[in-house]
Design a protein around this motif. Sequence first.
Motif, short mmCIF file in Angstrom:
data_model
loop_
_atom_site.label_atom_id
_atom_site.label_comp_id
_atom_site.label_asym_id
_atom_site.label_seq_id
_atom_site.Cartn_x
_atom_site.Cartn_y
_atom_site.Cartn_z
N ARG A 104 -8.32 -2.75 15.05
CA ARG A 104 -8.36 -1.37 15.47
C ARG A 104 -8.66 -0.72 16.72
O ARG A 104 -9.43 0.12 16.87
N LYS B 297 0.82 -1.28 -0.10
CA LYS B 297 0.16 -0.14 -0.01
C LYS B 297 0.84 1.34 0.03
O LYS B 297 1.73 1.32 0.92
N VAL C 43 -6.41 2.78 0.10
CA VAL C 43 -5.74 1.45 -0.10
C VAL C 43 -5.02 1.26 -1.33
O VAL C 43 -4.80 0.16 -1.98
N THR D 166 -4.03 9.16 14.21
CA THR D 166 -4.60 7.90 14.25
C THR D 166 -3.51 6.88 13.46
O THR D 166 -3.09 5.47 13.82
N TYR E 229 -8.52 6.73 6.76
CA TYR E 229 -9.27 6.99 5.50
C TYR E 229 -9.65 5.72 4.60
O TYR E 229 -8.66 5.38 3.99
N PRO E 230 -10.81 5.14 4.77
CA PRO E 230 -10.84 3.73 4.13
C PRO E 230 -10.57 3.65 2.76
O PRO E 230 -10.20 2.52 2.30
N GLY E 231 -11.04 4.75 2.08
CA GLY E 231 -10.30 4.73 0.48
C GLY E 231 -8.98 4.52 0.18
O GLY E 231 -8.48 4.41 -0.99
N THR F 2 -2.83 4.01 6.70
CA THR F 2 -3.63 5.22 6.80
C THR F 2 -5.05 4.95 6.45
O THR F 2 -6.01 5.60 6.74
N SER F 3 -5.24 3.72 5.84
CA SER F 3 -6.62 3.31 5.54
C SER F 3 -7.46 3.02 6.75
O SER F 3 -8.60 2.92 6.64
N LEU F 4 -6.81 3.04 7.90
CA LEU F 4 -7.43 2.95 9.20
C LEU F 4 -8.12 4.19 9.59
O LEU F 4 -9.15 4.35 10.37
N SER G 125 -7.75 9.32 -0.57
CA SER G 125 -8.09 9.58 0.67
C SER G 125 -9.32 10.54 0.96
O SER G 125 -9.97 10.47 1.89
#
Length: 414
Positions: free
Chosen positions: A318, A44, A57, A231, A53-55, A49-51, A179
């Motif tokens: 998480r 990745k 990836v 985060t 901003y889920p997008g 960072t997807s934790l 993101s």
Amino acid sequence: MNELQQYNQRKIVNDPVHGFISIPDNILFELIEHPYLQRLRRIKQLGLTSLVYPGAVHTRFQHTLGAFYLMGSAISVLRNKGHLISPDESTAAHAAILMHDIGHGPFSHALEQTLIENLSHEDISLLLMNRLNEHFKGQLSQAIDVFKGHTGKLFLHQLVSSQLDMDRLDYLKRDSFFSGVSEGIIGSDRIIKMLEIKNNELVIEAKGIYSIEKFLVARRLMYWQVYLHKTALVAEKMLINALRRAKFLSLNNAEVPAPPFLSTFLKNRFCTNDFLSNPTILDDFTMLDDNDIMSALKLWRDHNDPVLSRLSSSLLDRNLLRIEISDTPFDQEKLMTLKKETHIKNIGPDEMDYFVFTDHISNSAYNVGQENINILYKDGTIKDISYASDMLDHTAFAKTVNKYVLCYPKSIDR
């Protein structure tokens, strides 16, 4: 190779950020198809960072193709402005940007000093480039010279590595896109159209100064809002601690199950000489990707070591540590008090450093004196952007900002 095979290698890739990307040269297609480049599909771009901003990836492979596309655009603009860039030089610059990330390990920067000590991803990239050059029978020698800056045309190196390179122009736009953080949107097309060459170095035409100001502001905002988001930062620190614990246990002969190529790096401390003298170490590195780390965390969730087990399960679920960020260092007495107040089942005081700790982060949007972004005026004069801009305070904008972090379990109420 027959004409049909040559034609079939001139592929077009559909990219969500830049649109259609053409691959104009057979050797570039073969380089993209090589396992070293294909491995980047499994790493990745933004780690954990997807934790947040889920997008987010997207992969380093996508970013590499994006930088490759921008390199083609930049070379086309410079040629149209009368600068001589031969087909071989163009291929070399394209190949250099394709290879600029091949030394990244799983979850990118987070693990550079955990799995492998005292060896940066740039060092590993060069080792892999040299190996690729052997595979391609010396056809990448010029590309490696461009990457190193050992070329008569310095501007080609600056397109690959500088404060306004194709790498940065792509990752800001791409990371913003995936993101969803609009502050990172930059006018990369406009910036590239403003590129010029003066004294063998890249400069920006004066009418592009506002696009550069936007680029620098976007970079500053993206660092604090995305790359150093608190985060994502605490998750990265916890992952580093999990791997640090796994390596400690492995080096002390404890049984730590892991995918075979990851086990190699958990059980050994490799230095630069090891990579140079033992080719199989580099082979093992090229088999590592994010999947190995995630598989290991799942194996470690139920490990009999409570530190490794807790860190692994917390990351998978998480359930992260609390994090505070300050402009000044945290008081060491408070840190010691926090450690005494923290009670985690089966975790002793000697192991509390994995769960209660401080660290620091730093960022500067622009580094004066390091391949400056220079503005070219119509009268031929050149000014550094930090002095040419009427919006940016050069003393403040070029200043390195240091911040300090404190991490501890959420069960402690401060």
